[in-house]
Enzyme design. Structure first.
Site, mmCIF file in Angstrom:
data_model
loop_
_atom_site.group_PDB
_atom_site.id
_atom_site.type_symbol
_atom_site.label_atom_id
_atom_site.label_comp_id
_atom_site.label_asym_id
_atom_site.label_seq_id
_atom_site.Cartn_x
_atom_site.Cartn_y
_atom_site.Cartn_z
ATOM 1 N N HIS A 198 107.810 61.743 80.606
ATOM 2 C CA HIS A 198 106.477 62.226 80.244
ATOM 3 C C HIS A 198 106.486 62.879 78.859
ATOM 4 O O HIS A 198 105.622 62.616 78.025
ATOM 5 C CB HIS A 198 106.032 63.217 81.332
ATOM 6 C CG HIS A 198 104.684 63.832 81.104
ATOM 7 N ND1 HIS A 198 104.286 64.965 81.764
ATOM 8 C CD2 HIS A 198 103.663 63.494 80.296
ATOM 9 C CE1 HIS A 198 103.073 65.290 81.376
ATOM 10 N NE2 HIS A 198 102.654 64.423 80.476
ATOM 11 N N GLU A 223 106.689 60.273 76.316
ATOM 12 C CA GLU A 223 105.384 59.623 76.120
ATOM 13 C C GLU A 223 104.547 60.416 75.108
ATOM 14 O O GLU A 223 103.884 59.842 74.246
ATOM 15 C CB GLU A 223 104.646 59.522 77.464
ATOM 16 C CG GLU A 223 103.220 59.022 77.372
ATOM 17 C CD GLU A 223 102.287 59.793 78.288
ATOM 18 O OE1 GLU A 223 102.583 59.935 79.484
ATOM 19 O OE2 GLU A 223 101.256 60.280 77.781
#
Ligand SMILES: [Zn+2]
Length: 972
Positions: free
Chosen positions: A74, A77
């Site tokens: 995450h 990202e």
């Protein structure tokens, strides 16, 4: 050849396109398209869906299988979008948003993959965005400062003073602290962990706040190098695109710069449990009476098996798809809880699938009861057999799903991507995600031969020991304990800090601040210009006709054999005591009985002949006047065209003869109350914005009664104060009132299906009352704070400005865009550590608002809002202005599809928002200047026009004195 013809001249299997080999070409008859599957010599896979759609789509997806809960996938990202080799600016993703006419741009981390999708209707824009996405994902700078900004970092409370307390900061760190306060997110994360404890799903791929600080910068870089490589990439393109050109771009930008590499991201099978388990989890909440959930979940077979996927999807719909469904009904009617537990149904987003069912809205100690209820109900379903009509209804829902081409929710091109990714990423056949004919035929054959679903329930659920009873409970002390744990974590991590370490933290904080303050040059990024904005708005052909008291619009559209009907009723004068009842009426009317059939019979009828019906309430006005309002109730439904008459019958019965009962109403209101309460911690900014708007706008005040915290409060009173009988009476008065209204019907279908007889509905409207104009005034009493279980805040301020046709309206719209991307993003997200901050202008309601999302601050954020005017005096160039205008122009030209294009045009025209009025708005918008922005800020965003509201976990009055604001505080 025309573009459309060229589109379908596709390569053949075995063809080489550069270093790509065509592996398969498949027809997709249901969506009038073709699928081409290719493989690059480096291992990259590419799926191209050729379809005559001008909304072009792209996505690149990487399987990412984290081995811990540091949130590495995450955080990565976030960080890959913060500067790349060719585009070394601070935030190319956010910088591109306003330089593009995209219809979708995002990035998402799931439990075992990360994807970067976008779509746009402009071809030049497609290639601009393609270049930026490819460079970001394959060649990100992954700067240390970016890792610290969006991942985690130590910072002194006063960043340059090592004498002040140390704090943990970071965008993802705060985002996940907010997320893990929501019962829905905790449920989702716990679900994977409980069912697949030995696999990657046991980790929190978003990042557990207590584990995030363990992620190192080196770990982040290594994860990128291993996963973001062509050999591990799944490319997707869609629409009216030139495939060889797209592949050429990918070859030049990416493939030519890599050498072969291998990575094993395969996920093994989860060893099966020898006996059922029980897992208890908690979330920070105080509602011990009703805040619990119990879900009974099973591990099923591989989701790459298309037959299993289809059958479980159908069975899940049969068992749980509507209120009358044989598993839903006994669960709800038991009265133990108020609604189905989160994640109930079939889940195909794990390599091995899952099925779950349970209840939420529970007190403590209900686990055994719910578990027994689920198991006993399933046993009796197997014994009694499933009514074949229920199976037929569910298969009919599948037919609708296959035929419908809609851009509602996600753009259609990306919906196709997600359907295809499911099996593809786990090594299955991507075609099966798009084309279910063979599986449907096999299922129908098997159904003729004997029971299919009953044995599945017996073998894969009742006889399956791999079962977990997942119990989620609120823990009123958890928030305090987490804060304490955070303090201890900071102490532990910093215990051995030397003076030099402390000096380094100060230095790095200053470096980050410096970097954030640096003007990077976004001109390295590609851009569109104002000349790319179409000056016109689409005209959608339709006919109108008066039928009795009704006005009927008929819109021919290529709907794939579906018929859509909308019926908007403009209400006569509404008595004051019915205003709060309207949203409850809209919620209950499609979920209750009607015309002599109880709610179960109606639910079965809706499932059997329609693709769904819904009702909603709204407030509308005129383009030139913010105070002349009207209230509407809108019914919407869709059906296969062969069932058009049956759809009309359902809607007529619901409108003309609804039957509300005390018992059903009680279930419904409890369900709705639980849903609204749960939404507060996720959408606190929307609630705060509504509550702020109610203080300055009459339309905003009505919205607050329809869907704000006031609506929640009203509902709570009815449920807890047991005022159901009085409500029943008011609901029947709403029905009578509705039939006195003026109906506007909009029918959308293919030319052949437009002659549908609507008189069974229109003739019910016999009244002659004029349309009413409510005058609710605004919400008096100053700033409002609403307290809930949240470690972060949602702050908002709203201003009353001007109506749509006022010459200043376009400048206010541009202003909201400029402040959002140039000012608030930097101040509230990058510097303030909030997940988001924004400005919005609702041109039709004339309300301008600022808000923040999952924000650690209150006072600081309001100071930032107040600093907006000063910011406009800093040097701003044509670039910022052009981008803001580009981005504003998108809101005037929303992405539509056959289901929505006609409806938007028809109701827009009827309300006075004609193409001519909208084009005049657009012409003004394209000419807005920086001076206009300053002028409208001075004129309209003034303290006397402001309303303040926030949703937070703490009383703001201790800290907001400096702002001169005194909040009225109430618990939610
Ligand atoms: Zn995030």
């Amino acid at each position: 050849m025309t573009t459309t013809e060229r589109l379908f001249v596709l390569p053949a299997v075995g063809d080489r396109l550069g270093r790509y080999t065509v592996e398969r070409v498949e027809d997709l008859p249901e969506m009038q398209g073709k699928l081409v599957l290719l493989r690059h010599d480096l291992g990259a896979r590419h799926a191209h869906v050729a379809r005559d759609d001008d909304n072009l789509a792209f996505g690149v997806t990487f399987p990412t299988v984290p081995k811990d809960s540091t949130g590495v996938a995450h955080i990565l990202e976030h960080v890959v979008l913060m500067g790349s080799q060719k585009y070394p600016v601070g935030d190319p993703f956010f910088a591109m948003l306003p330089r593009s006419l995209n219809t979708f741009m995002n990035a998402m981390t799931a439990s075992d993959w990360t994807t970067y999708p976008f779509s746009t209707r402009n071809e030049k824009d497609f290639y601009n965005l393609l270049g930026v996405y490819l460079d970001a994902t394959f060649f990100p700078l992954l700067r240390y400062e970016s890792f610290r900004q969006d991942g985690h970092r130590f910072e002194f409370e006063t960043p340059n003073d090592p004498g002040t307390p140390l704090k943990l900061q970071g965008v993802v760190y705060n985002e996940m602290k907010g997320a893990m306060a929501s019962p829905g997110s905790v449920m989702w994360r716990s679900f994977g962990k409980a069912l697949y404890p030995d696999l990657t799903y046991a980790n929190n791929s978003g990042g557990a706040p207590e584990d995030i600080p363990n992620l190192t910068y080196e770990g982040l870089r290594a994860f990128h190098a291993a996963h973001y490589h062509p050999s591990n990439a799944f490319f997707y393109t869609y629409g009216r695109l030139d495939l060889p050109r797209v592949l050429g771009e990918i070859e030049t930008h990416v493939m030519s710069k890599f050498s072969p590499q291998t990575l094993d991201v395969s996920i093994p099978d989860q060893p099966s449990f020898s006996e059922p388990q029980r897992v208890d989890v908690t979330y920070p909440g105080t509602d011990v009476e009703r805040g619990g959930q119990v879900s009974v979940a099973w591990k099923l077979g591989h989701t790459t098996n298309p037959d299993q996927n289809l059958r479980w999807s159908v069975l899940s719909d049969v068992l749980l798809g509507n209120p009358a469904a044989p598993l839903t009904r006994p669960l709800i009617e038991s009265g133990i809880g108020s609604a189905l537990a989160d994640l109930s149904g079939y889940r195909d987003n794990f390599r091995e699938g899952a099925f779950a069912a349970g209840l939420k809205g529970l007190g403590a100690g209900k686990a055994d009861e719910v578990e027994a209820l689920v198991l006993n109900t399933l046993r009796s379903i197997v014994q009694g057999g499933i009514d074949p009509e229920l199976i037929e209804s569910s298969l009919h829902q599948f037919e609708i799903g296959q035929r419908e081409v809609s851009n509602s929710g996600y753009p259609y091109g990306l919906q196709v991507m997600f359907r295809l990714l499911g099996p593809w990423l786990y090594g299955g056949d991507p075609v099966t995600g798009l084309r279910l004919e063979a599986e449907l035929n096999r299922l129908r054959e098997d159904l003729k031969a004997g029971p299919v679903f009953e044995p599945m329930i017996q073998e894969e659920l009742l006889d399956n020991p791999h079962r977990v009873t997942l119990v989620l409970a609120p823990d009123p002390e958890l928030a305090a304990r987490s804060e304490q744990a955070e303090r201890e974590l900071v102490e532990r991590l910093s215990a051995a800090f030397t003076d030099e370490d402390r000096a380094r933290i100060v230095r790095e904080s200053l470096q980050l601040q410096e970097l954030q303050a640096q003007e990077s040059d976004p001109d390295v990024l590609p851009t569109l210009t104002l000349a790319d904005v179409p000056p016109t708005v689409p005209r959608v052909p339709y006919t109108t006709q008066e039928e009795g008291r009704a006005l009927v619009g008929r819109v021919p559209q290529p709907t794939g054999g579906l018929t859509y009907l909308d019926l908007q009723v403009r209400l006569p004068e509404v008595p004051a005591d019915l205003l709060d009842t309207l949203p409850l009426y809209a919620y209950a009317v499609t979920r209750s009985g009607a015309a002599g059939q109880d709610y179960l019979a109606i639910a079965r009828r809706i499932e059997a002949v329609t693709g769904g019906v819904s009702a909603s309430v709204g407030v509308g006005g005129r383009p030139d006047d913010l105070d002349t309002l009207r209230l509407t109730v809108t019914f919407s439904g869709k059906a296969l065209s062969r069932n058009g008459g049956a759809l009309i019958g359902v809607l007529r019965d619901l409108i003309q003869a609804p039957e509300f009962t005390r018992e059903r109403l009680e279930q419904l209101l409890k369900q709705r109350l639980a849903g609204l309460k749960a939404s507060v911690v996720n959408a606190g900014n929307a609630y705060a914005e509504r509550l702020a708007a109610a203080q300055v706008s009459p339309a905003g005040n009505i919205e607050e009664h329809f869907s704000g915290l006031t609506a929640l409060e009203h509902l709570k009173q009815i449920v807890e104060g047991d005022e159901l009988d009085a409500l029943l009476d008011r609901l029947n008065r709403v029905r009578d009132l509705l039939l006195q209204g003026r109906p506007l019907l909009c029918l959308t279908a293919t030319e052949d299906d437009l002659n549908l007889d609507l008189t069974p509905i229109t003739r019910e409207f016999t009244g002659d009352s004029p349309v009413g104009h409510p005058h609710p005034g605004t919400l008096e009493g100053g700033p409002r704070a609403r307290l809930t279980d949240s470690p972060v805040a949602f702050n908002a301020v709203a201003f009353r400005t001007v109506p749509y046709t006022h010459p200043d309206s376009p400048a206010l719209l541009v202003l909201s865009r400029l402040l959002r991307s140039e000012y608030l993003l930097k101040e509230i997200r990058e510097k303030g550590g909030a997940y988001g901050g924004g400005a919005a202008f609702d041109a039709r309601a004339g309300v301008f608002s600022f808000s923040s999302y999952r924000d650690p601050h209150i006072t600081r954020t309001y100071e930032v809002f107040r600093g907006a005017r000063q910011f406009l005096d800093t040097p701003l160039s044509d670039r910022e202005l052009t981008e803001a205008i580009l981005s504003a122009s998108k809101t005037l030209d929303p992405l539509t599809s056959p289901d929505t294009a006609g409806r938007l045009r028809f109701y827009g025209d009827q309300a006075g928002y004609t193409p001519e009025v909208q084009e005049e708005y657009k012409a003004r918008l394209l000419k807005v200047t920086l001076d206009d922005l300053k002028r409208v800020t001075d004129a309209w965003l003034t303290p006397d026009r402001a309303g303040y509201a926030l949703v937070a976990g703490r009383d703001p009055n201790a800290e907001t004195e400096a702002l001169g604001l005194q909040f009225e505080v109430q618990a939610i």
